[in-house]
Design an enzyme around this catalytic site. Structure first.
Site, mmCIF file in Angstrom:
data_model
loop_
_atom_site.group_PDB
_atom_site.id
_atom_site.type_symbol
_atom_site.label_atom_id
_atom_site.label_comp_id
_atom_site.label_asym_id
_atom_site.label_seq_id
_atom_site.Cartn_x
_atom_site.Cartn_y
_atom_site.Cartn_z
ATOM 1 C CG HIS A 61 38.320 44.205 41.329
ATOM 2 N ND1 HIS A 61 38.614 42.984 41.891
ATOM 3 C CD2 HIS A 61 36.979 44.208 41.162
ATOM 4 C CE1 HIS A 61 37.497 42.295 42.064
ATOM 5 N NE2 HIS A 61 36.492 43.012 41.618
ATOM 6 C CE LYS A 70 45.317 44.976 42.666
ATOM 7 N NZ LYS A 70 43.939 44.614 42.338
ATOM 8 C CE1 TYR A 130 45.688 41.487 45.232
ATOM 9 C CE2 TYR A 130 45.081 39.164 45.153
ATOM 10 C CZ TYR A 130 44.759 40.484 45.415
ATOM 11 O OH TYR A 130 43.500 40.794 45.858
ATOM 12 C CG ASP A 166 33.749 41.097 40.779
ATOM 13 O OD1 ASP A 166 34.086 42.242 41.158
ATOM 14 O OD2 ASP A 166 34.456 40.091 40.982
#
Length: 184
Positions: A61, A70, A130, A166
């Site tokens: 992603h 991130k 995260y 996905d």
């Protein structure tokens, strides 16, 4: 606290200092000044947490609009975490780096804006936390195929559990008009 470079120089592994005694342990999971001094320039504005079962693969992603850096860590279990440089014109375009993260080793990985991110779960369950440098913008997400041959990630699982999104990821070569541009 150690900030270790990877083969993709902007991607960093963070090894925090862990203070242990008979009661347990303590560590700093984030310190703005220390992280900025180590080359993580942007502040974090959103925290996310996921729980996944063994064999799950999330990714690859990236946010085209409102790109996100991130800072990833595992709070339960073990994952194989991957960053892919997808910045057009970058000398490391389509290169990837992967690292095992576990709840026991406390390591983190910093993935800057302009990189795709994904991970697969190696333990029975993994909980991943995260921090993001920008808020999620649903219309701006791009999903790259986890098994894109151009990238060639050597995932440690063969038949991952994928979300519908996905499983429908696109090849990197088909996304060239939608990728960020490298700015040295």
């Amino acid at each position: 606290m150690k900030f270790l470079p990877t083969s993709l120089t902007e991607v960093l592994i963070v090894e925090p200092d862990v203070y242990r005694d008979p009661r347990g342990w303590f560590l700093e999971t984030y310190h703005l000044q220390k992280y900025q001094e180590a080359g993580i320039p942007l502040p974090f504005v959103q925290d996310n947490c996921s729980s996944s079962v063994r064999g799950t693969l999330r990714g690859l992603h990236l946010q085209r609009t409102r790109p996100q850096g991130k800072l990833i860590r595992v709070i339960r279990g073990e994952i194989f975490d991957v960053a892919v440089d997808i910045r057009k014109g970058s000398p490391t375009f389509a290169s990837w780096v992967g690292v095992n993260l576990t709840a026991e080793d406390f390591k983190q990985i910093y993935i800057p804006p302009g990189f795709a991110h994904g991970f697969c779960v190696l333990s029975d369950v993994a909980e991943v936390e995260y921090k993001c440098t920008d808020v999620y913008a649903p219309g701006g997400e791009v999903t790259i195929r986890w098994d894109d041959p151009r990238i060639g990630i050597q995932w440690p699982i063969e038949r991952p559990l994928l979300s519908t999104k996905d499983a429908a990821g696109q090849l990197l070569d088909d996304l060239c008009d939608h990728l960020p541009v490298y700015q040295p």
